[in-house]
Design an enzyme around this catalytic site. Structure first.
Site, PDB file in Angstrom:
ATOM      1  CB  THR A 190      -0.904   0.011   1.254  1.00 29.57           C
ATOM      2  OG1 THR A 190      -1.618   1.246   1.342  1.00 29.57           O
ATOM      3  CG2 THR A 190      -0.073  -0.146   2.524  1.00 29.57           C
TER       4      THR A 190
ATOM      5  CE1 TYR B  29      -3.973  -1.731   5.190  1.00 28.75           C
ATOM      6  CE2 TYR B  29      -3.444   0.484   4.438  1.00 28.75           C
ATOM      7  CZ  TYR B  29      -3.747  -0.840   4.164  1.00 28.75           C
ATOM      8  OH  TYR B  29      -3.816  -1.252   2.857  1.00 28.75           O
TER       9      TYR B  29
END
Length: 301
Positions: free
Chosen positions: A111, A135
Site C-alpha cells: 500500500t 495499518y
C-alpha cells in the site's frame, strides 16, 4: 501451473477470479488459460497459520501465490493492532517462508500507506518509508518480512482501490447519492484511484511473463508501484463518480481537519509507475476511463 490466490473474496481477488473465468473473451494468454487457479478466503485457507499454508501448497503443488489478503480497515486497525499485525505482517512472513522452502514465486500486494504523504512528487519505490498509522506500519512490516525470508517474488504497492465488488469509495458515493442532496468531500488529500480489475490484469501478465521466463525469475524481492494514471483529490474523485453516474448532487470541498479520523491519512499518495511499466511492458489506463468502466458495470448489474 498451479496458482494460489489468497484473499479471493476481496476486491482484487474477485476481479482476478472474474478475469480468469472470462479468459476466452478478456484474457487470451495461453499460460493463464492453461493454469489451475485456487481462489481461497479464510474459510478455505487460514494464512495466519503456517502449517495450514504448508499443507495447502503441498496438496495442490502450488507454483505461484498472489497474496491479496489484507486487513484494510484503516481506522479500526488503530484499535485492533494485534489482528492487523497478524494478517498484514505475520501471515506474509509465513507465506514468504513457505515460498522460500518450496521454491514458490510470491506476489504480495502492499500500500501507499507505507509513506508519510509529505512528498512533492510521485513516490518511487526507493523513497523513504514512514507509515503514519497501524495499518501502514503492519503493511510495511509485511514487506520487510517478505524480503527477510529470501523468497523469490515481488511486492506491488497500490492506492485508493475500488471495484464493482466489496466495499469502497465508489460504491459508498453511489449509495449516498440515493439519499443525499449534498455531501462534503475532502479536497486536500491527493492520490490516484486504482481500478482493481486493471491491477488484476497486470498481475496475470506478470505471472505469465515470469512463468514463461521472458523475464528471469528474480533472486531477490523487487518492489513496484501500481495505480491508474493521473492525479486527483477525493473531491475530484467524487465529482467524477457523480458526473459519470448522472447524479446531480452538490459536493462541498472540505479540509481533512474538518473530518477527523482515528488513523492519519497521507496527504499525498501519488505513485510513480515507470518501473512496472518498463519491466513488464504494462499499459496503465487513465483513472477516469477505468472509473467509467467500473460504474457502467455496477449500474448494469
Amino acid at each position: 501451473m498451479n496458482i494460489l490466490v489468497t484473499g479471493a473474496s476481496g476486491q482484487l481477488g474477485s476481479e482476478l477470479r472474474e478475469l480468469v473465468k472470462n479468459t476466452e473473451s478478456e484474457f487470451t494468454d495461453k499460460i493463464i488459460k492453461n493454469s489451475k487457479f485456487f481462489f481461497t478466503n479464510k474459510d478455505k485457507l487460514d494464512i495466519t497459520k503456517k502449517e495450514d499454508i504448508e499443507k495447502f501448497v503441498n496438496e495442490n503443488s502450488i507454483d505461484f501465490i498472489i497474496n491479496c489478503a489484507a486487513y484494510t480497515a484503516v481506522d479500526k486497525a488503530e484499535e485492533e493492532k494485534e489482528l492487523a499485525d497478524l494478517v498484514n505482517h505475520k501471515a506474509v512472513e509465513y507465506l514468504a517462508n513457505v515460498c522460500r522452502q518450496k521454491g514458490i514465486y510470491l506476489i504480495h500486494i502492499s500500500t501507499d500507506y507505507v509513506f508519510d504523504g509529505k512528498n512533492y512528487r510521485p513516490y518511487v519505490e526507493t523513497d523513504k518509508v514512514a507509515p503514519q498509522g497501524v495499518y501502514g506500519e503492519t503493511k510495511l512490516k509485511g514487506e520487510e518480512a517478505f524480503k527477510k525470508a529470501g523468497a523469490k517474488g515481488i511486492i506491488i504497492r497500490t492506492s485508493w482501490v475500488y471495484s464493482s465488488y466489496g466495499h469502497n469509495f465508489v460504491k459508498t458515493m453511489l449509495r449516498l447519492a440515493q439519499t443525499k442532496d449534498e455531501l462534503g468531500v475532502i479536497f486536500d488529500q491527493v492520490g490516484t484511484p486504482t481500478y482493481a480489475k486493471d491491477l488484476a490484469s497486470a498481475l496475470l501478465k506478470i505471472v505469465s511473463l515470469e512463468a514463461s521466463n521472458e523475464k528471469s525469475l528474480q533472486d531477490s524481492v523487487n518492489i513496484y508501484h501500481y495505480s491508474n494514471e493521473g492525479v486527483c483529490s477525493w473531491y475530484d474523485f467524487a465529482k467524477a463518480i457523480f458526473e459519470i453516474s448522472g447524479n446531480n448532487i452538490k459536493i462541498n470541498a472540505i479540509e481533512t481537519k474538518e473530518y477527523p479520523t482515528p488513523a492519519k491519512r497521507p496527504h499525498y499518495s501519488v505513485l510513480n509507475k515507470l518501473k512496472i511499466k518498463n519491466d513488464f511492458n504494462i499499459h496503465i489506463p487513465y483513472w477516469k476511463d477505468s472509473l467509467r468502466e467500473c460504474i457502467t458495470k455496477i449500474l448494469n448489474d
